[in-house]
Design a protein around this motif. Structure first.
Motif, mmCIF file in Angstrom:
data_model
loop_
_atom_site.group_PDB
_atom_site.id
_atom_site.type_symbol
_atom_site.label_atom_id
_atom_site.label_comp_id
_atom_site.label_asym_id
_atom_site.label_seq_id
_atom_site.Cartn_x
_atom_site.Cartn_y
_atom_site.Cartn_z
ATOM 1 N N VAL A 298 3.146 -8.684 -10.986
ATOM 2 C CA VAL A 298 2.959 -9.789 -10.048
ATOM 3 C C VAL A 298 2.345 -9.246 -8.762
ATOM 4 O O VAL A 298 2.929 -8.381 -8.118
ATOM 5 C CB VAL A 298 4.309 -10.480 -9.736
ATOM 6 N N ILE A 299 1.157 -9.735 -8.401
ATOM 7 C CA ILE A 299 0.488 -9.228 -7.201
ATOM 8 C C ILE A 299 1.086 -9.790 -5.905
ATOM 9 O O ILE A 299 1.465 -9.018 -5.035
ATOM 10 C CB ILE A 299 -1.036 -9.498 -7.276
ATOM 11 N N PRO A 300 1.190 -11.107 -5.720
ATOM 12 C CA PRO A 300 1.629 -11.594 -4.402
ATOM 13 C C PRO A 300 3.106 -11.257 -4.153
ATOM 14 O O PRO A 300 3.967 -11.626 -4.966
ATOM 15 C CB PRO A 300 1.441 -13.116 -4.497
ATOM 16 N N PRO A 301 3.405 -10.557 -3.057
ATOM 17 C CA PRO A 301 4.810 -10.182 -2.791
ATOM 18 C C PRO A 301 5.743 -11.389 -2.783
ATOM 19 O O PRO A 301 6.887 -11.291 -3.228
ATOM 20 C CB PRO A 301 4.741 -9.519 -1.403
ATOM 21 N N GLY A 302 5.243 -12.536 -2.347
ATOM 22 C CA GLY A 302 6.083 -13.725 -2.273
ATOM 23 C C GLY A 302 6.486 -14.264 -3.632
ATOM 24 O O GLY A 302 7.380 -15.118 -3.723
ATOM 25 N N ALA B 154 -3.582 -16.186 -9.708
ATOM 26 C CA ALA B 154 -3.305 -15.427 -8.477
ATOM 27 C C ALA B 154 -2.233 -14.355 -8.661
ATOM 28 O O ALA B 154 -2.210 -13.381 -7.911
ATOM 29 C CB ALA B 154 -2.895 -16.388 -7.365
ATOM 30 N N THR B 155 -1.342 -14.524 -9.637
ATOM 31 C CA THR B 155 -0.343 -13.450 -9.831
ATOM 32 C C THR B 155 -0.972 -12.214 -10.453
ATOM 33 O O THR B 155 -0.392 -11.128 -10.409
ATOM 34 C CB THR B 155 0.832 -13.891 -10.733
ATOM 35 N N GLN B 156 -2.160 -12.363 -11.049
ATOM 36 C CA GLN B 156 -2.755 -11.279 -11.832
ATOM 37 C C GLN B 156 -4.019 -10.676 -11.232
ATOM 38 O O GLN B 156 -4.356 -9.532 -11.534
ATOM 39 C CB GLN B 156 -3.124 -11.809 -13.234
ATOM 40 N N ILE B 157 -4.755 -11.464 -10.460
ATOM 41 C CA ILE B 157 -6.123 -11.093 -10.088
ATOM 42 C C ILE B 157 -6.342 -11.328 -8.597
ATOM 43 O O ILE B 157 -5.920 -12.352 -8.061
ATOM 44 C CB ILE B 157 -7.151 -11.947 -10.877
ATOM 45 N N LEU C 217 -7.079 -6.006 -10.619
ATOM 46 C CA LEU C 217 -5.790 -6.382 -11.191
ATOM 47 C C LEU C 217 -4.694 -5.815 -10.295
ATOM 48 O O LEU C 217 -4.963 -5.379 -9.168
ATOM 49 C CB LEU C 217 -5.705 -5.862 -12.634
ATOM 50 N N SER C 218 -3.458 -5.762 -10.795
ATOM 51 C CA SER C 218 -2.332 -5.384 -9.930
ATOM 52 C C SER C 218 -2.423 -3.934 -9.452
ATOM 53 O O SER C 218 -1.751 -3.569 -8.489
ATOM 54 C CB SER C 218 -1.017 -5.596 -10.681
ATOM 55 N N ASN C 219 -3.236 -3.116 -10.091
ATOM 56 C CA ASN C 219 -3.384 -1.722 -9.625
ATOM 57 C C ASN C 219 -4.277 -1.620 -8.385
ATOM 58 O O ASN C 219 -4.431 -0.535 -7.825
ATOM 59 C CB ASN C 219 -3.918 -0.833 -10.756
#
Ligand SMILES: [Zn+2]
Length: 285
Positions: free
Chosen positions: A39-43, A235-238, A247-249
């Motif tokens: 999951v990218i967005p901290p929120g 948005a959680t992925q890209i 991506l999340s990296n």
């Protein structure tokens, strides 16, 4: 036919938008809800599988938004949403979990796709190469299930209750010609101020092959904005910035607006030695 929500927009977003805009019927089948994704967005970190494990339903919503951007109205999950669970990368324990797509016998999963194929009766099927583009178990399994379902759907003796037999005229694998990948990374390195803390490796791009294996090239340039919007919907992925994405990296990659394919079954509709520019080339109306 894709493994997780987001794969379709990254690999085929421009192609799907183009054909939908031209009035072709486009059906997306996604095999899992991508429950094991980062999951990218901290929120939204609380959705992750090691916390609330609610990423799957959230990604159903992201996929829905992405399909609105591409103009694709027919999108389905194989066997229904949540029927098959996302696996992790090769070797992780999640792959043995009950309902994991990777652990499901191919014929059980394929039966669900046969039903879709016999209903929709596609002329063209797009999926991954036998290595799933980059070795992810769900992507490998998606390939196996797609090819098996194509065979079973055409077999009159298989499951007559799932609909009348149907033969798919052409099957394609998603590809990226090595020269295009190299050009994309060169452009990313040259872009000043761009944008991500690092740059991905060429090997991180699924489906990269020598140019001569690529049979088909779709110019999706007029649909670049649609593809970008669809990717942003995941948005959680890209993360998309300045015509590149990560991506999340957080490692930048080219965002291709041309999309490429290798014809794996069926006859090319292009003159010998030339690439097709239409997935339906040579297919009878
Ligand atoms: Zn995937």
């Amino acid at each position: 036919m894709h493994a997780h929500p987001d794969d379709e927009s990254i690999n085929n977003g421009a192609t799907m938008a183009k054909y939908a805009a031209e009035g072709a019927r486009v059906t997306l089948v996604t095999c899992t809800r991508g429950e094991e994704g980062e999951v990218i967005p901290p929120g939204l970190a609380h959705l992750a599988p090691d916390r609330e494990d609610r990423l799957g339903p959230h990604r159903v919503g992201e996929l829905d938004a992405a399909m609105r951007e591409l103009g694709v109205t027919d999108h389905r999950f194989l066997g229904g949403p949540g029927r098959f669970r996302d696996s992790g990368m090769m070797g992780v324990p999640q792959n043995h979990r009950e309902g994991a797509f990777w652990g499901t016998p191919v014929d059980i999963a394929a039966a669900h796709l046969v039903e879709v194929v016999r209903e929709v009766r596609p002329q063209v099927l797009v999926t991954y190469d036998p290595d799933g583009g980059y070795g992810h178990p769900d992507h490998i399994q998606a390939h196996r299930v797609a090819v098996r379902a194509a065979d079973l759907a055409a077999d009159p003796s298989y499951a007559p209750g799932l609909g009348a037999p149907h033969t798919i005229a052409k099957i394609y694998w998603n590809r990226v010609p090595r020269s295009a990948a190299e050009e994309g990374f060169a452009a990313l390195r040259a872009a000043t101020g761009t944008v991500f803390p690092g740059v991905a490796a060429l090997e991180d791009v699924p489906g990269v092959v020598d140019d001569e294996l690529v049979t088909t090239e779709i110019d999706g340039t007029p649909y670049a904005d649609r593809k970008t919007a669809a990717m942003c919907a995941h948005a959680t992925q890209i993360t998309v910035r300045d015509g590149f994405f990560a991506l999340s990296n957080n490692l930048g990659q080219p965002l291709f607006t041309r999309e490429w394919y290798q014809l794996a079954r069926g006859a090319s509709g292009a003159p010998a030695g030339e690439r097709e520019t239409d997935l339906f080339a040579g297919v009878a109306a």
